[in-house]
Design a protein around this motif. Structure first.
Motif, mmCIF file in Angstrom:
data_model
loop_
_atom_site.group_PDB
_atom_site.id
_atom_site.type_symbol
_atom_site.label_atom_id
_atom_site.label_comp_id
_atom_site.label_asym_id
_atom_site.label_seq_id
_atom_site.Cartn_x
_atom_site.Cartn_y
_atom_site.Cartn_z
ATOM 1 N N ALA A 1 3.614 -2.245 -16.722
ATOM 2 C CA ALA A 1 2.234 -1.848 -16.451
ATOM 3 C C ALA A 1 1.973 -1.641 -14.962
ATOM 4 N N ALA A 2 2.469 -2.561 -14.120
ATOM 5 C CA ALA A 2 2.127 -2.541 -12.699
ATOM 6 C C ALA A 2 2.968 -1.574 -11.891
ATOM 7 N N CYS A 3 4.161 -1.268 -12.349
ATOM 8 C CA CYS A 3 5.075 -0.437 -11.557
ATOM 9 C C CYS A 3 5.346 0.925 -12.188
ATOM 10 N N PHE A 4 5.698 0.943 -13.469
ATOM 11 C CA PHE A 4 6.109 2.195 -14.115
ATOM 12 C C PHE A 4 4.908 3.003 -14.610
ATOM 13 N N GLN A 5 4.046 2.380 -15.382
ATOM 14 C CA GLN A 5 2.930 3.103 -15.995
ATOM 15 C C GLN A 5 1.790 3.363 -15.022
ATOM 16 N N SER A 6 1.835 2.729 -13.849
ATOM 17 C CA SER A 6 0.774 2.931 -12.865
ATOM 18 C C SER A 6 0.964 4.193 -12.037
ATOM 19 N N VAL A 7 2.146 4.791 -12.099
ATOM 20 C CA VAL A 7 2.348 6.075 -11.424
ATOM 21 C C VAL A 7 1.543 7.139 -12.167
ATOM 22 N N VAL B 1 0.219 1.453 -7.666
ATOM 23 C CA VAL B 1 1.532 0.928 -8.034
ATOM 24 C C VAL B 1 1.847 -0.306 -7.200
ATOM 25 N N PHE B 2 2.264 -1.368 -7.857
ATOM 26 C CA PHE B 2 2.697 -2.571 -7.151
ATOM 27 C C PHE B 2 4.070 -2.308 -6.530
ATOM 28 N N ALA B 3 4.248 -2.718 -5.275
ATOM 29 C CA ALA B 3 5.485 -2.454 -4.532
ATOM 30 C C ALA B 3 5.828 -0.961 -4.603
ATOM 31 N N PRO B 4 4.958 -0.098 -4.072
ATOM 32 C CA PRO B 4 5.113 1.346 -4.262
ATOM 33 C C PRO B 4 6.424 1.909 -3.730
ATOM 34 N N SER C 1 0.840 -1.204 0.000
ATOM 35 C CA SER C 1 0.000 0.000 0.000
ATOM 36 C C SER C 1 0.868 1.244 0.000
ATOM 37 N N PRO C 2 0.350 2.381 -0.514
ATOM 38 C CA PRO C 2 1.112 3.635 -0.474
ATOM 39 C C PRO C 2 1.445 4.083 0.945
ATOM 40 N N GLU C 3 0.716 3.539 1.925
ATOM 41 C CA GLU C 3 1.016 3.894 3.309
ATOM 42 C C GLU C 3 2.397 3.396 3.741
#
Length: 444
Positions: A206-212, A272-275, A141-143
């Protein structure tokens, strides 16, 4: 202008006035971003960060304040833990830190902790070092980012002479002694993170870079580091804190919001996965410390085979082993062995995870870590190693009796005593594992 296409695009987005200012400042170092600086130029968060990114990538980076070079105290290291409600290897960390009280005090260490459930902490020693507030981070989570930022800010506020900040979890352990870790960390004024800006798979893209959120963060500034538990210099930490926690004073929105809506990650909800693996490298890229046009360079003083970017060592400070790329969690190690220590050290890392609760005792750590160092150095006389000498120091402070060992030693002749000295100290440490420690003044 030489450089990647993304940088050329970002420069073309600037006005003539912006470009004139950029060229006029190319030989001048900017100030370090801080809460005291004025609002960044630009009409929106994205515009401001785009201009910051372009100016930092084209111009010079800030210099360290001269006052930082005049610190006579031992070089300070802050260990910034993010845990649930328990520090699995508390006894090991307490003994590891206390080696500074033996011999020359080249380095000092303090621990700062953010806990998901601070009210559930039972250890007084851990509770004393835990923040009162919590962001209750869920997995992925972003937390998690907010927790890391809060413990980083606390460490920086308490220690104005601290220049290395290490992020760790409850399952982390050191792979070197404190003096060895300090020597390696301060060999260069670099942050340590295994950062990259080209996704290694379509899923990662998709899950890490483009999700920002690209409406807030320039897409060309997105980087990632695996693992996300990294080491920062004070300058890098100060600028990241300025962008992240004092963004309103700089005219920025809450940047963590660009990493997702909050709560545990799911593909359906987005984010984001693994934010944490993406946030801190991206902040360093925005600030100009990670530049895609710079090629890795292998300096004589760097032990990293990947080399270093400007002020960033492309090297994991914390070892984590994934069975295959993209796994949600690293491998869990049931115990620490000398072979595993050799494997981890070969990567250049100074710490390692994941070691669950009860997987390693202090004496086992000493056998594997200090014993490995002895073998690597052709078995030198290790009798005066601080971690071994510290055993006698602890016994003195706790009123423990050494008579049984003393009487046994007295029965040996001089040659025999020398040959058994190292193993005798190992026996004492094994006893220490079962003896509760009392609080000492330098624990604080």
């Amino acid at each position: 202008i030489d450089g990647p296409q993304s940088l050329n695009i970002s420069l073309r987005m600037l006005s003539l006035r912006d470009l004139t200012q950029l060229y006029g400042q190319q030989d001048k170092r900017p100030e370090i971003l801080s809460e005291s600086l004025s609002v960044l130029p630009g009409n929106s968060t994205l515009d401001k960060l785009q201009k910051l990114y372009s100016s930092r990538h084209y111009g010079l980076r800030p210099s360290n304040p001269k006052s930082w070079d005049k610190v006579d105290k031992p070089k300070a290291i802050a260990l910034c833990f993010v845990i649930v409600d328990e520090l699995f290897h508390e006894k090991l960390w307490r003994n590891w830190i206390d080696t500074v009280s033996i011999g020359k005090q080249n380095y000092s260490v303090n621990i700062y902790i953010h806990a998901k459930y601070p009210n559930k902490i039972t250890s007084p020693w851990v509770r004393e070092r835990t923040l009162d507030t919590t962001f209750s981070p869920d997995w992925n989570s972003p937390e998690v980012i907010r927790a890391m930022l809060s413990v980083l800010q606390k460490a920086m506020t308490v220690e104005d002479n601290c220049h290395r900040f290490i992020f760790l979890t409850e399952s982390c352990i050191p792979i070197y002694t404190l003096d060895e870790v300090g020597t390696k960390l301060f060999q260069e004024d670099y942050s340590w993170l295994n950062a990259f800006h080209v996704p290694q798979s379509k899923w990662e893209a998709a899950a890490c870079f483009q999700s920002v959120d690209s409406s807030m963060i320039p897409s060309e500034a997105v980087w990632k580091a695996v693992p996300g538990w990294i080491a920062l210099t004070r300058k890098h930490a100060e600028e990241i804190i300025a962008l992240s926690l004092y963004g309103d004073r700089l005219g920025l929105d809450d940047l963590v919001l660009a990493w997702g809506p909050g709560g545990q990650y799911s593909e359906e909800k987005g984010g984001v996965f693994a934010p944490e693996e993406v946030y801190f490298p991206t902040m360093l890229a925005l600030l100009g410390y990670l530049r895609p046009e710079e090629k890795s360079s292998s300096s004589s003083s760097s032990s990293s085979s990947s080399g270093s970017f400007s002020e960033v060592k492309i090297q994991s400070v914390n070892y984590a082993e994934f069975v295959k790329r993209g796994d949600p969690n690293p491998r869990t190690f049931p115990r620490l062995t000398s072979d595993l220590v050799h494997t981890i050290r070969a990567t250049g890392a100074l710490f390692a995870r994941k070691f669950p609760k009860g997987s390693i005792t202090v004496s086992e750590w000493m056998d594997s870590v200090i014993g490995s160092a002895t073998n690597e150095k052709n078995k030198p006389n290790n009798n005066h190693h601080p971690f071994i000498q510290n055993n006698k120091h602890f016994r003195h402070h706790q009123g423990m009796s050494d008579h049984s060992h003393y009487n046994r030693d007295q029965q040996m002749d001089n040659n025999s005593r020398r040959s058994h000295h190292y193993h005798s100290n190992q026996d004492r440490w094994k006893e220490m594992d079962s003896v509760p420690r009392k609080h000492r003044l330098d624990d604080n």
